[in-house]
Design a protein around this motif. Structure first.
Motif: not given
Length: 303
Positions: A54-68
């Protein structure tokens, strides 16, 4: 959770959202200071396997949502992330709620497919300052086991296709799990305007890779949801919308099979949320039969 709400706000209701495979999704209704409400969505990894990653998955998604944010591709906005369950019972991501709903019905599919294609083209045109990670294949030739009763010869030939090295490609920003279950629609009554997309969700698998792979994934899902006859329509709609796919038929086939064969052995996981959404006829066996028909049709197209 209360630490991420505004002063005077509180959670007044929770509702489970169906359709997730890897995580539990809940809509949280927040009571505001002025007596109104607003909604947030909480993604929680409860399954031990996904909680471990989860740590990698959730950090990645949070980063992508910020980017979008501000790109024109409508996605939830990140509110807070607790990837190690430091504050929540399970690893979680809190995000804004988007209007609309997933639509998996047969009715209206002809009108929705071009909208899906145009949305995917828009995603693929994104050029972030920092590229996401390179795509990962979700299966290998040695891992594929065809469903019971499948056309063994067709599957053996299909497995041989993905045993070859991956074709070269021009990289694109991929959603990587783009399909009707991750796209929200506003569908007004037939007498009014047609359907429109209100947002795209589930950006956990975002990566960099060939446009063909995203197109293949949506094509597989459409074939399993609505029958193998849809195997070509989405790719056609994608190109009609301005998208560019591999020029060689053999390369297109590679990406389609790389995606389709990854569903072997996992039909029960995709069938369950579809049944929860009302497609009760899509039993595990029915999905396996459609997958076999889809793979066979792809191989028959060669000859």
């Amino acid at each position: 959770m209360s630490r991420y709400l505004k002063a005077g706000e509180r959670i007044v209701n929770t509702e489970a959202l169906h359709g997730g495979i890897t995580a539990e999704m809940r809509r949280l209704t927040i009571g505001t200071r002025d007596g109104g409400t607003r909604d947030l969505v909480l993604r929680t990894f409860v399954d031990p396997f996904f909680a471990e990653h989860a740590e990698d998955l959730l950090n990645r998604e949070a980063g992508v949502l910020t980017l979008l944010t501000g790109t024109g591709v409508v996605a939830p906005g990140p509110v807070a992330v607790d990837p190690t369950a430091a504050h929540c019972e399970y690893p979680s991501l809190l995000m804004t709620h988007l209007a609309g709903r997933t639509v998996l019905d047969e009715e209206g599919l002809q009108a929705r497919v071009p909208l899906l294609a145009r949305q995917l083209v828009a995603i693929h045109t994104l050029r972030p300052a920092e590229r996401p990670r390179e795509y990962e294949a979700w299966t290998t030739a040695d891992a594929v086991v065809h469903p019971d009763g499948a056309d063994a010869a067709a599957w053996a030939a299909a497995i041989d296709v993905i045993r070859k090295p991956a074709p070269s490609y021009e990289g694109r920003f991929l959603h990587r799990d783009f399909h009707p279950g991750n796209v929200l629609f506003d569908v007004p009554p037939p007498s009014l305007a047609g359907p429109r997309i209100t947002g795209v969700v589930d950006w956990v698998q975002t990566s960099w890779g060939p446009a063909d792979l995203d197109v293949a994934h949506c094509s597989t899902n459409l074939a399993l949801l609505h029958g193998p006859a849809w195997r070509l329509r989405f790719a056609e709609a994608y190109e009609e919308a301005g998208g560019v796919l591999a020029a060689a038929a053999s390369e297109r086939l590679y990406w389609r099979l790389l995606d389709a064969l990854a569903f072997a052995g996992g039909a029960q996981w995709v069938a369950r949320p579809w049944r929860e959404a009302g497609r009760t006829e899509l039993t595990t066996r029915a999905v396996e039969e459609r997958l076999d028909a889809y793979v066979t049709a792809l191989m028959d197209a060669l000859g």
